[in-house]
Design a protein around this motif. Structure first.
Motif, PDB file in Angstrom:
ATOM      1  N   VAL A  60       0.863  -1.193   0.000  1.00 20.47           N
ATOM      2  CA  VAL A  60       0.000   0.000   0.000  1.00 20.47           C
ATOM      3  C   VAL A  60       0.895   1.238   0.000  1.00 20.47           C
ATOM      4  N   LYS A  61       0.725   2.107  -0.994  1.00 19.55           N
ATOM      5  CA  LYS A  61       1.566   3.294  -1.124  1.00 19.55           C
ATOM      6  C   LYS A  61       1.021   4.479  -0.330  1.00 19.55           C
ATOM      7  N   ALA A  62      -0.286   4.595  -0.272  1.00 22.61           N
ATOM      8  CA  ALA A  62      -0.915   5.704   0.447  1.00 22.61           C
ATOM      9  C   ALA A  62      -2.357   5.323   0.748  1.00 22.61           C
ATOM     10  N   VAL A  63      -2.939   6.025   1.729  1.00 20.14           N
ATOM     11  CA  VAL A  63      -4.327   5.748   2.107  1.00 20.14           C
ATOM     12  C   VAL A  63      -5.106   7.057   2.151  1.00 20.14           C
ATOM     13  N   ALA A  64      -6.178   7.125   1.389  1.00 19.76           N
ATOM     14  CA  ALA A  64      -7.098   8.269   1.445  1.00 19.76           C
ATOM     15  C   ALA A  64      -8.316   7.833   2.249  1.00 19.76           C
ATOM     16  N   VAL A  65      -8.666   8.625   3.260  1.00 24.54           N
ATOM     17  CA  VAL A  65      -9.761   8.242   4.161  1.00 24.54           C
ATOM     18  C   VAL A  65     -10.975   9.134   3.914  1.00 24.54           C
ATOM     19  N   ASN A  66     -11.985   8.574   3.293  1.00 23.13           N
ATOM     20  CA  ASN A  66     -13.245   9.298   3.052  1.00 23.13           C
ATOM     21  C   ASN A  66     -14.370   8.735   3.919  1.00 23.13           C
ATOM     22  N   ILE A  67     -14.004   8.225   5.066  1.00 24.62           N
ATOM     23  CA  ILE A  67     -14.983   7.655   5.996  1.00 24.62           C
ATOM     24  C   ILE A  67     -15.572   8.775   6.850  1.00 24.62           C
ATOM     25  N   SER A  68     -16.877   8.818   6.963  1.00 22.85           N
ATOM     26  CA  SER A  68     -17.521   9.822   7.810  1.00 22.85           C
ATOM     27  C   SER A  68     -17.896   9.200   9.154  1.00 22.85           C
ATOM     28  N   VAL A  69     -17.907  10.045  10.175  1.00 27.01           N
ATOM     29  CA  VAL A  69     -18.316   9.595  11.504  1.00 27.01           C
ATOM     30  C   VAL A  69     -19.755  10.023  11.711  1.00 27.01           C
ATOM     31  N   GLU A  70     -20.655   9.064  11.746  1.00 29.35           N
ATOM     32  CA  GLU A  70     -22.082   9.339  11.919  1.00 29.35           C
ATOM     33  C   GLU A  70     -22.541   8.738  13.240  1.00 29.35           C
ATOM     34  N   ILE A  71     -22.810   9.617  14.192  1.00 28.85           N
ATOM     35  CA  ILE A  71     -23.140   9.197  15.552  1.00 28.85           C
ATOM     36  C   ILE A  71     -24.645   9.046  15.700  1.00 28.85           C
ATOM     37  N   SER A  72     -25.064   7.953  16.293  1.00 24.58           N
ATOM     38  CA  SER A  72     -26.490   7.721  16.484  1.00 24.58           C
ATOM     39  C   SER A  72     -27.058   8.718  17.482  1.00 24.58           C
TER      40      SER A  72
END
Length: 216
Positions: A60-72
């Motif tokens: 793995v050369k790089a990691v792009a994080v497009n994860i959102s934090v959605e709190i209940s």
């Protein structure tokens, strides 16, 4: 070198092995060795855990994080509650100099500011905030400024005292803790005491001077 498809498979499997993650909620795409994570999680620590897991996968050369934090809604604390939880977490962690760190909370987004002496203290503050319920993102703006050299500061203060003809006393003890200097001993006059204190203040890096010199 592994193909993008193989890397995608390896990252997906690695996420499945991480106990705090629901891997089915995280999408994995790979282009030329660059991994993009997408989807949503209910805690900030899970977002960062997914990133760490992906970075550990070979090729793995790089990691792009497009994860959102959605709190209940049941876990959606207000900013005051989040701030209180962070302060309490800091209070129970002896590795964190909590008096040196300021915490700002806005809509679940935390900003850490201040100055510490060691990199591990900055990292520990960040690690302590990550699991706090309601946190959506953490911006760690804490700066690291090493403590001053005790020997060097003592030498500088003594030389400054020696250069001043109005300072006669040689019975001054100099104690240094972090950036704080404590002066103890005796001086022949209030003027001499003030001159000794000024010599301590003039040493680079000193932020606090405690003058406990007695005038006799």
């Amino acid at each position: 070198m592994k193909s993008d498809k193989k890397i995608q498979q390896d990252v997906t499997e690695a996420l499945q092995w991480e106990p705090i993650l629901n891997a089915t909620a995280i999408g994995v795409a790979v282009t030329d060795g660059v991994v993009t994570l997408s989807g949503h999680v209910d805690q900030y620590i899970k977002k960062r855990t997914a990133e760490s897991v992906a970075k550990r996968v070979k090729n793995v050369k790089a990691v792009a994080v497009n994860i959102s934090v959605e709190i209940s809604s049941k876990d959606n604390s207000n900013d005051t509650e989040i701030g209180q939880a962070v302060v309490e977490a800091f209070r129970w962690n002896s590795l964190i100099p909590q008096d040196n760190i300021k915490v700002k909370v806005e809509n679940g987004y935390i900003t850490l500011e201040g100055c510490v002496e060691w990199q591990y203290q900055k990292q520990e503050a960040y690690k302590t905030v990550k699991p706090v319920l309601g946190v959506k993102e953490v911006y760690n703006l804490i700066s690291v400024k090493p403590a001053i050299s005790k020997a060097l500061v003592k030498d500088q203060i003594k030389k400054a005292m020696a250069r001043n003809a109005d300072i006669k006393s040689d019975k001054i003890a100099i104690d240094i803790s972090g950036r704080k200097v404590t002066l103890k001993g005796t001086a022949g006059s209030w003027q001499e005491r003030t001159l000794i204190e000024n010599a301590a203040w003039c040493s680079p890096g000193v932020t606090t001077v405690i003058d406990e010199i007695e005038v006799r």
